[in-house]
Scaffold this motif. Structure first.
Motif, PDB file in Angstrom:
ATOM      1  N   MET A 180       0.827  -1.200   0.000  1.00  0.00           N
ATOM      2  CA  MET A 180       0.000   0.000   0.000  1.00  0.00           C
ATOM      3  C   MET A 180       0.863   1.252   0.000  1.00  0.00           C
ATOM      4  O   MET A 180       0.604   2.220  -0.736  1.00  0.00           O
ATOM      5  N   ALA A 181       1.907   1.255   0.824  1.00  0.00           N
ATOM      6  CA  ALA A 181       2.789   2.428   0.913  1.00  0.00           C
ATOM      7  C   ALA A 181       3.531   2.680  -0.394  1.00  0.00           C
ATOM      8  O   ALA A 181       3.898   3.824  -0.698  1.00  0.00           O
ATOM      9  N   ALA A 182       3.746   1.618  -1.195  1.00  0.00           N
ATOM     10  CA  ALA A 182       4.409   1.794  -2.492  1.00  0.00           C
ATOM     11  C   ALA A 182       3.582   2.666  -3.421  1.00  0.00           C
ATOM     12  O   ALA A 182       4.120   3.324  -4.313  1.00  0.00           O
ATOM     13  N   HIS A 183       2.264   2.689  -3.216  1.00  0.00           N
ATOM     14  CA  HIS A 183       1.379   3.535  -4.018  1.00  0.00           C
ATOM     15  C   HIS A 183       1.302   4.928  -3.384  1.00  0.00           C
ATOM     16  O   HIS A 183       0.220   5.427  -3.038  1.00  0.00           O
ATOM     17  N   ALA A 184       2.448   5.559  -3.270  1.00  0.00           N
ATOM     18  CA  ALA A 184       2.544   6.786  -2.469  1.00  0.00           C
ATOM     19  C   ALA A 184       1.776   7.958  -3.072  1.00  0.00           C
ATOM     20  O   ALA A 184       1.417   8.890  -2.348  1.00  0.00           O
ATOM     21  N   THR A 185       1.518   7.954  -4.367  1.00  0.00           N
ATOM     22  CA  THR A 185       0.728   9.055  -4.923  1.00  0.00           C
ATOM     23  C   THR A 185      -0.707   9.022  -4.418  1.00  0.00           C
ATOM     24  O   THR A 185      -1.375  10.056  -4.370  1.00  0.00           O
ATOM     25  N   GLN A 186      -1.171   7.833  -4.020  1.00  0.00           N
ATOM     26  CA  GLN A 186      -2.583   7.645  -3.700  1.00  0.00           C
ATOM     27  C   GLN A 186      -2.861   7.326  -2.238  1.00  0.00           C
ATOM     28  O   GLN A 186      -3.986   7.525  -1.766  1.00  0.00           O
ATOM     29  N   VAL A 187      -1.883   6.764  -1.529  1.00  0.00           N
ATOM     30  CA  VAL A 187      -2.122   6.182  -0.210  1.00  0.00           C
ATOM     31  C   VAL A 187      -1.042   6.636   0.763  1.00  0.00           C
ATOM     32  O   VAL A 187       0.143   6.636   0.420  1.00  0.00           O
ATOM     33  N   THR A 188      -1.458   6.995   1.972  1.00  0.00           N
ATOM     34  CA  THR A 188      -0.535   7.236   3.075  1.00  0.00           C
ATOM     35  C   THR A 188      -0.872   6.237   4.168  1.00  0.00           C
ATOM     36  O   THR A 188      -2.013   6.154   4.609  1.00  0.00           O
ATOM     37  N   VAL A 189       0.148   5.465   4.593  1.00  0.00           N
ATOM     38  CA  VAL A 189      -0.073   4.384   5.547  1.00  0.00           C
ATOM     39  C   VAL A 189       0.563   4.721   6.883  1.00  0.00           C
ATOM     40  O   VAL A 189       1.712   5.171   6.954  1.00  0.00           O
ATOM     41  N   ALA A 190      -0.203   4.527   7.948  1.00  0.00           N
ATOM     42  CA  ALA A 190       0.301   4.538   9.320  1.00  0.00           C
ATOM     43  C   ALA A 190      -0.371   3.356  10.001  1.00  0.00           C
ATOM     44  O   ALA A 190      -1.464   3.478  10.531  1.00  0.00           O
ATOM     45  N   GLU A 191       0.281   2.191   9.915  1.00  0.00           N
ATOM     46  CA  GLU A 191      -0.355   0.955  10.382  1.00  0.00           C
ATOM     47  C   GLU A 191      -0.937   1.111  11.785  1.00  0.00           C
ATOM     48  O   GLU A 191      -0.301   1.731  12.645  1.00  0.00           O
ATOM     49  N   PRO A 192      -2.120   0.527  11.968  1.00  0.00           N
ATOM     50  CA  PRO A 192      -2.939  -0.264  11.048  1.00  0.00           C
ATOM     51  C   PRO A 192      -4.019   0.558  10.342  1.00  0.00           C
ATOM     52  O   PRO A 192      -5.116   0.079  10.124  1.00  0.00           O
TER      53      PRO A 192
END
Length: 291
Positions: free
Chosen positions: A232-244
Protein backbone atom coordinates in the motif's frame (compact mmCIF):
# COMPACT_ATOMS: atom_id res chain seq x y z
CA UNK A 1 7.63 -29.26 -19.76
CA UNK A 2 7.08 -27.70 -16.32
CA UNK A 3 3.66 -28.40 -14.85
CA UNK A 4 1.63 -25.31 -13.92
CA UNK A 5 1.12 -24.61 -10.20
CA UNK A 6 -1.76 -26.61 -8.77
CA UNK A 7 -3.40 -23.44 -7.44
CA UNK A 8 -3.85 -20.40 -9.67
CA UNK A 9 -5.47 -17.12 -8.63
CA UNK A 10 -6.49 -14.28 -10.98
CA UNK A 11 -7.47 -10.84 -9.69
CA UNK A 12 -9.02 -8.10 -11.83
CA UNK A 13 -8.75 -4.54 -10.55
CA UNK A 14 -9.47 -1.08 -11.92
CA UNK A 15 -6.41 0.97 -10.94
CA UNK A 16 -2.99 0.51 -9.35
CA UNK A 17 -3.44 0.49 -5.52
CA UNK A 18 -6.85 -1.24 -5.57
CA UNK A 19 -5.20 -4.65 -5.41
CA UNK A 20 -3.07 -3.83 -2.38
CA UNK A 21 -5.90 -2.20 -0.41
CA UNK A 22 -8.44 -4.93 -1.14
CA UNK A 23 -6.38 -8.09 -1.49
CA UNK A 24 -2.78 -7.42 -0.50
CA UNK A 25 -2.67 -9.92 2.37
CA UNK A 26 -4.43 -12.58 0.30
CA UNK A 27 -2.04 -12.11 -2.61
CA UNK A 28 1.03 -12.22 -0.39
CA UNK A 29 -0.18 -15.33 1.42
CA UNK A 30 -0.94 -17.35 -1.68
CA UNK A 31 2.22 -16.23 -3.46
CA UNK A 32 4.27 -17.31 -0.42
CA UNK A 33 2.46 -20.67 -0.41
CA UNK A 34 3.47 -21.33 -4.01
CA UNK A 35 0.26 -20.47 -5.85
CA UNK A 36 0.45 -18.64 -9.15
CA UNK A 37 -1.02 -15.20 -8.52
CA UNK A 38 -1.86 -13.11 -11.58
CA UNK A 39 -3.09 -9.52 -11.42
CA UNK A 40 -4.78 -7.73 -14.31
CA UNK A 41 -5.16 -3.97 -13.82
CA UNK A 42 -7.54 -2.28 -16.23
CA UNK A 43 -6.17 1.30 -16.22
CA UNK A 44 -3.13 3.16 -14.94
CA UNK A 45 -5.19 5.56 -12.86
CA UNK A 46 -4.22 8.61 -14.89
CA UNK A 47 -6.90 10.74 -13.21
CA UNK A 48 -6.04 9.86 -9.62
CA UNK A 49 -5.66 12.66 -7.08
CA UNK A 50 -2.02 12.89 -6.01
CA UNK A 51 -1.33 13.23 -2.28
CA UNK A 52 2.36 14.28 -1.91
CA UNK A 53 2.88 17.92 -2.84
CA UNK A 54 6.20 17.13 -4.51
CA UNK A 55 4.42 14.80 -6.96
CA UNK A 56 1.35 16.89 -7.73
CA UNK A 57 2.87 18.03 -11.01
CA UNK A 58 2.14 14.53 -12.32
CA UNK A 59 -1.04 14.32 -14.40
CA UNK A 60 -2.42 12.25 -17.24
CA UNK A 61 0.02 9.98 -19.03
CA UNK A 62 2.94 11.02 -16.81
CA UNK A 63 0.96 10.08 -13.72
CA UNK A 64 -0.01 6.76 -15.27
CA UNK A 65 3.61 5.93 -16.01
CA UNK A 66 4.57 6.83 -12.46
CA UNK A 67 1.78 4.70 -11.04
CA UNK A 68 2.98 1.74 -13.10
CA UNK A 69 6.28 2.07 -11.25
CA UNK A 70 4.37 2.13 -7.96
CA UNK A 71 2.47 -0.99 -8.99
CA UNK A 72 5.74 -2.74 -9.82
CA UNK A 73 7.09 -1.91 -6.35
CA UNK A 74 3.87 -3.05 -4.70
CA UNK A 75 3.96 -6.40 -6.48
CA UNK A 76 7.55 -6.86 -5.38
CA UNK A 77 6.45 -6.31 -1.78
CA UNK A 78 3.71 -8.93 -2.17
CA UNK A 79 5.94 -11.45 -3.94
CA UNK A 80 3.81 -11.39 -7.09
CA UNK A 81 5.67 -11.59 -10.39
CA UNK A 82 2.78 -11.85 -12.86
CA UNK A 83 0.94 -8.55 -13.26
CA UNK A 84 -0.43 -7.09 -16.46
CA UNK A 85 -2.35 -4.14 -17.88
CA UNK A 86 -5.57 -5.06 -19.67
CA UNK A 87 -4.83 -4.88 -23.38
CA UNK A 88 -1.33 -3.53 -22.64
CA UNK A 89 -0.15 -0.28 -21.00
CA UNK A 90 -2.33 2.69 -21.89
CA UNK A 91 -4.99 0.68 -23.74
CA UNK A 92 -7.73 1.94 -21.41
CA UNK A 93 -7.54 5.24 -19.56
CA UNK A 94 -8.89 6.12 -16.14
CA UNK A 95 -12.51 7.33 -16.33
CA UNK A 96 -12.51 9.64 -13.31
CA UNK A 97 -15.25 9.68 -10.70
CA UNK A 98 -18.83 8.96 -11.66
CA UNK A 99 -20.74 11.88 -13.17
CA UNK A 100 -17.73 13.88 -14.34
CA UNK A 101 -17.04 14.89 -17.93
CA UNK A 102 -14.05 12.51 -17.82
CA UNK A 103 -16.55 9.65 -18.16
CA UNK A 104 -17.24 10.78 -21.75
CA UNK A 105 -13.63 10.45 -22.95
CA UNK A 106 -13.75 7.87 -25.80
CA UNK A 107 -10.41 6.48 -24.60
CA UNK A 108 -11.55 5.87 -21.03
CA UNK A 109 -12.39 2.44 -19.67
CA UNK A 110 -16.00 3.38 -18.94
CA UNK A 111 -16.56 3.90 -22.67
CA UNK A 112 -14.91 0.64 -23.69
CA UNK A 113 -16.92 -2.01 -25.49
CA UNK A 114 -17.33 -4.74 -22.86
CA UNK A 115 -16.91 -7.65 -25.29
CA UNK A 116 -13.80 -6.09 -26.81
CA UNK A 117 -12.24 -5.43 -23.41
CA UNK A 118 -13.26 -8.89 -22.22
CA UNK A 119 -11.46 -10.47 -25.15
CA UNK A 120 -8.15 -9.17 -23.77
CA UNK A 121 -8.92 -10.80 -20.44
CA UNK A 122 -10.06 -14.05 -22.05
CA UNK A 123 -6.58 -14.44 -23.52
CA UNK A 124 -5.11 -14.16 -20.03
CA UNK A 125 -7.62 -16.64 -18.62
CA UNK A 126 -6.90 -19.21 -21.32
CA UNK A 127 -3.17 -18.82 -20.73
CA UNK A 128 -3.24 -18.90 -16.92
CA UNK A 129 -6.29 -21.18 -16.42
CA UNK A 130 -7.10 -19.78 -12.99
CA UNK A 131 -8.97 -21.82 -10.41
CA UNK A 132 -10.17 -18.66 -8.67
CA UNK A 133 -11.15 -15.21 -9.96
CA UNK A 134 -11.47 -12.24 -7.61
CA UNK A 135 -13.08 -8.96 -8.66
CA UNK A 136 -15.74 -6.43 -7.55
CA UNK A 137 -19.51 -6.68 -7.31
CA UNK A 138 -21.80 -5.09 -9.90
CA UNK A 139 -21.52 -1.70 -8.17
CA UNK A 140 -17.74 -1.88 -8.27
CA UNK A 141 -17.69 -1.90 -4.49
CA UNK A 142 -18.52 1.79 -4.24
CA UNK A 143 -19.78 3.04 -7.57
CA UNK A 144 -16.62 4.14 -9.39
CA UNK A 145 -17.16 3.70 -13.14
CA UNK A 146 -13.86 1.87 -13.66
CA UNK A 147 -14.66 -0.55 -10.84
CA UNK A 148 -18.11 -1.22 -12.30
CA UNK A 149 -16.58 -1.78 -15.72
CA UNK A 150 -13.91 -4.07 -14.26
CA UNK A 151 -16.71 -6.18 -12.78
CA UNK A 152 -18.52 -6.32 -16.13
CA UNK A 153 -15.38 -7.24 -18.04
CA UNK A 154 -14.27 -9.87 -15.52
CA UNK A 155 -17.64 -11.61 -15.41
CA UNK A 156 -18.12 -11.46 -19.18
CA UNK A 157 -14.60 -12.78 -19.76
CA UNK A 158 -15.30 -15.69 -17.41
CA UNK A 159 -18.34 -16.60 -19.53
CA UNK A 160 -16.45 -16.28 -22.81
CA UNK A 161 -13.50 -18.28 -21.49
CA UNK A 162 -15.88 -21.07 -20.48
CA UNK A 163 -17.18 -21.18 -24.05
CA UNK A 164 -13.57 -21.34 -25.27
CA UNK A 165 -12.61 -24.23 -23.00
CA UNK A 166 -11.69 -23.04 -19.48
CA UNK A 167 -14.37 -22.67 -16.81
CA UNK A 168 -13.10 -20.89 -13.71
CA UNK A 169 -14.20 -23.12 -10.81
CA UNK A 170 -14.74 -20.32 -8.27
CA UNK A 171 -15.46 -16.59 -8.58
CA UNK A 172 -15.43 -14.24 -5.61
CA UNK A 173 -16.31 -10.59 -5.05
CA UNK A 174 -14.42 -8.42 -2.56
CA UNK A 175 -16.39 -7.87 0.65
CA UNK A 176 -16.17 -6.46 4.19
CA UNK A 177 -18.66 -7.76 6.79
CA UNK A 178 -20.57 -4.87 8.32
CA UNK A 179 -19.80 -5.97 11.88
CA UNK A 180 -16.07 -6.16 11.13
CA UNK A 181 -16.10 -2.66 9.64
CA UNK A 182 -18.04 -1.23 12.56
CA UNK A 183 -15.62 -2.72 15.10
CA UNK A 184 -12.62 -1.46 13.13
CA UNK A 185 -13.91 2.11 13.07
CA UNK A 186 -14.67 1.95 16.80
CA UNK A 187 -11.03 1.06 17.42
CA UNK A 188 -9.95 3.82 15.05
CA UNK A 189 -11.89 6.40 17.06
CA UNK A 190 -10.04 5.34 20.22
CA UNK A 191 -6.54 5.77 18.79
CA UNK A 192 -7.04 8.58 16.29
CA UNK A 193 -5.36 11.34 18.35
CA UNK A 194 -2.13 9.33 18.22
CA UNK A 195 -2.06 8.97 14.45
CA UNK A 196 -0.33 11.32 12.00
CA UNK A 197 -3.75 12.09 10.50
CA UNK A 198 -6.78 13.03 12.54
CA UNK A 199 -9.89 12.90 10.35
CA UNK A 200 -11.90 9.69 10.82
CA UNK A 201 -13.60 8.08 7.89
CA UNK A 202 -16.91 6.27 8.13
CA UNK A 203 -17.99 2.80 7.15
CA UNK A 204 -19.59 4.18 3.98
CA UNK A 205 -16.06 5.01 2.75
CA UNK A 206 -15.15 1.31 2.64
CA UNK A 207 -15.90 -0.52 -0.63
CA UNK A 208 -17.79 -3.79 -0.56
CA UNK A 209 -19.43 -3.56 2.88
CA UNK A 210 -22.37 -5.96 3.16
CA UNK A 211 -24.38 -7.68 5.88
CA UNK A 212 -22.36 -10.41 7.52
CA UNK A 213 -24.42 -13.26 6.11
CA UNK A 214 -23.38 -12.33 2.56
CA UNK A 215 -19.74 -13.05 3.35
CA UNK A 216 -18.76 -16.65 2.64
CA UNK A 217 -15.00 -16.59 2.99
CA UNK A 218 -12.31 -14.98 5.11
CA UNK A 219 -8.60 -15.23 4.47
CA UNK A 220 -6.35 -14.76 7.48
CA UNK A 221 -3.46 -12.67 6.21
CA UNK A 222 -2.16 -11.58 9.61
CA UNK A 223 1.23 -13.11 8.89
CA UNK A 224 1.45 -10.90 5.79
CA UNK A 225 0.36 -7.62 7.37
CA UNK A 226 3.78 -6.04 6.82
CA UNK A 227 3.80 -7.06 3.16
CA UNK A 228 0.33 -5.57 2.64
CA UNK A 229 1.30 -2.31 4.36
CA UNK A 230 4.48 -2.09 2.28
CA UNK A 231 2.53 -2.67 -0.92
CA UNK A 232 0.00 0.00 0.00
CA UNK A 233 2.79 2.43 0.91
CA UNK A 234 4.41 1.79 -2.49
CA UNK A 235 1.38 3.53 -4.02
CA UNK A 236 2.54 6.79 -2.47
CA UNK A 237 0.73 9.06 -4.92
CA UNK A 238 -2.58 7.65 -3.70
CA UNK A 239 -2.12 6.18 -0.21
CA UNK A 240 -0.54 7.24 3.08
CA UNK A 241 -0.07 4.38 5.55
CA UNK A 242 0.30 4.54 9.32
CA UNK A 243 -0.35 0.95 10.38
CA UNK A 244 -2.94 -0.26 11.05
CA UNK A 245 -4.66 2.67 9.30
CA UNK A 246 -4.32 4.61 6.07
CA UNK A 247 -5.72 7.58 4.19
CA UNK A 248 -6.49 8.33 0.57
CA UNK A 249 -6.65 11.80 -0.96
CA UNK A 250 -9.80 12.58 1.04
CA UNK A 251 -7.62 12.54 4.20
CA UNK A 252 -10.12 10.31 6.03
CA UNK A 253 -8.57 7.50 8.08
CA UNK A 254 -9.58 3.91 7.31
CA UNK A 255 -8.49 0.56 8.77
CA UNK A 256 -6.00 -1.69 7.00
CA UNK A 257 -7.71 -5.09 7.00
CA UNK A 258 -5.26 -7.99 7.23
CA UNK A 259 -8.04 -10.55 7.30
CA UNK A 260 -9.69 -10.11 3.91
CA UNK A 261 -13.24 -11.11 3.09
CA UNK A 262 -15.06 -12.42 0.04
CA UNK A 263 -18.42 -13.54 -1.26
CA UNK A 264 -18.45 -16.69 -3.37
CA UNK A 265 -20.74 -15.95 -6.33
CA UNK A 266 -19.90 -18.84 -8.66
CA UNK A 267 -18.76 -22.29 -7.69
CA UNK A 268 -19.40 -24.48 -4.70
CA UNK A 269 -18.51 -23.86 -1.08
CA UNK A 270 -17.33 -27.21 0.24
CA UNK A 271 -16.46 -28.60 3.62
CA UNK A 272 -12.85 -28.22 4.62
CA UNK A 273 -10.74 -25.79 6.58
CA UNK A 274 -13.03 -23.23 8.20
CA UNK A 275 -12.45 -19.87 9.84
CA UNK A 276 -13.63 -19.52 13.48
CA UNK A 277 -17.02 -18.17 12.40
CA UNK A 278 -17.63 -21.08 10.03
CA UNK A 279 -16.71 -19.34 6.77
CA UNK A 280 -14.37 -20.81 4.18
CA UNK A 281 -10.75 -20.20 5.11
CA UNK A 282 -9.28 -20.96 1.69
CA UNK A 283 -10.27 -19.52 -1.69
CA UNK A 284 -9.18 -22.79 -3.31
CA UNK A 285 -11.28 -25.06 -1.09
CA UNK A 286 -12.83 -27.72 -3.30
CA UNK A 287 -10.87 -27.06 -6.49
CA UNK A 288 -8.43 -29.91 -5.76
CA UNK A 289 -5.66 -30.48 -8.22
CA UNK A 290 -7.52 -29.28 -11.30
CA UNK A 291 -5.31 -29.13 -14.37
Amino acid sequence: MTEPPSRRLLLVHAHPDDESINNGATMARYAAEGARVTLVTCTLGERGEVIPSELQHLTGTALGEYRLGELTAAMRALGVGDFRLLGGPGRYRDSGMMGLADNDDPACFWQADVDEASAHLVRVILEVRPHVLVTYDDNGGYGHPDHIQAHRVAMRAADLAAEAGWTIPKIYWNRVPRSVGEEAFERLAEVLPGLPFDKPGVLDDVPGVVDDDRVTTEIDGTQYAAAKAAAMAAHATQVTVAEPYFILSNELAQPVFTTEYYELVRGESVRGERAPGGREADLFAGVGEAS
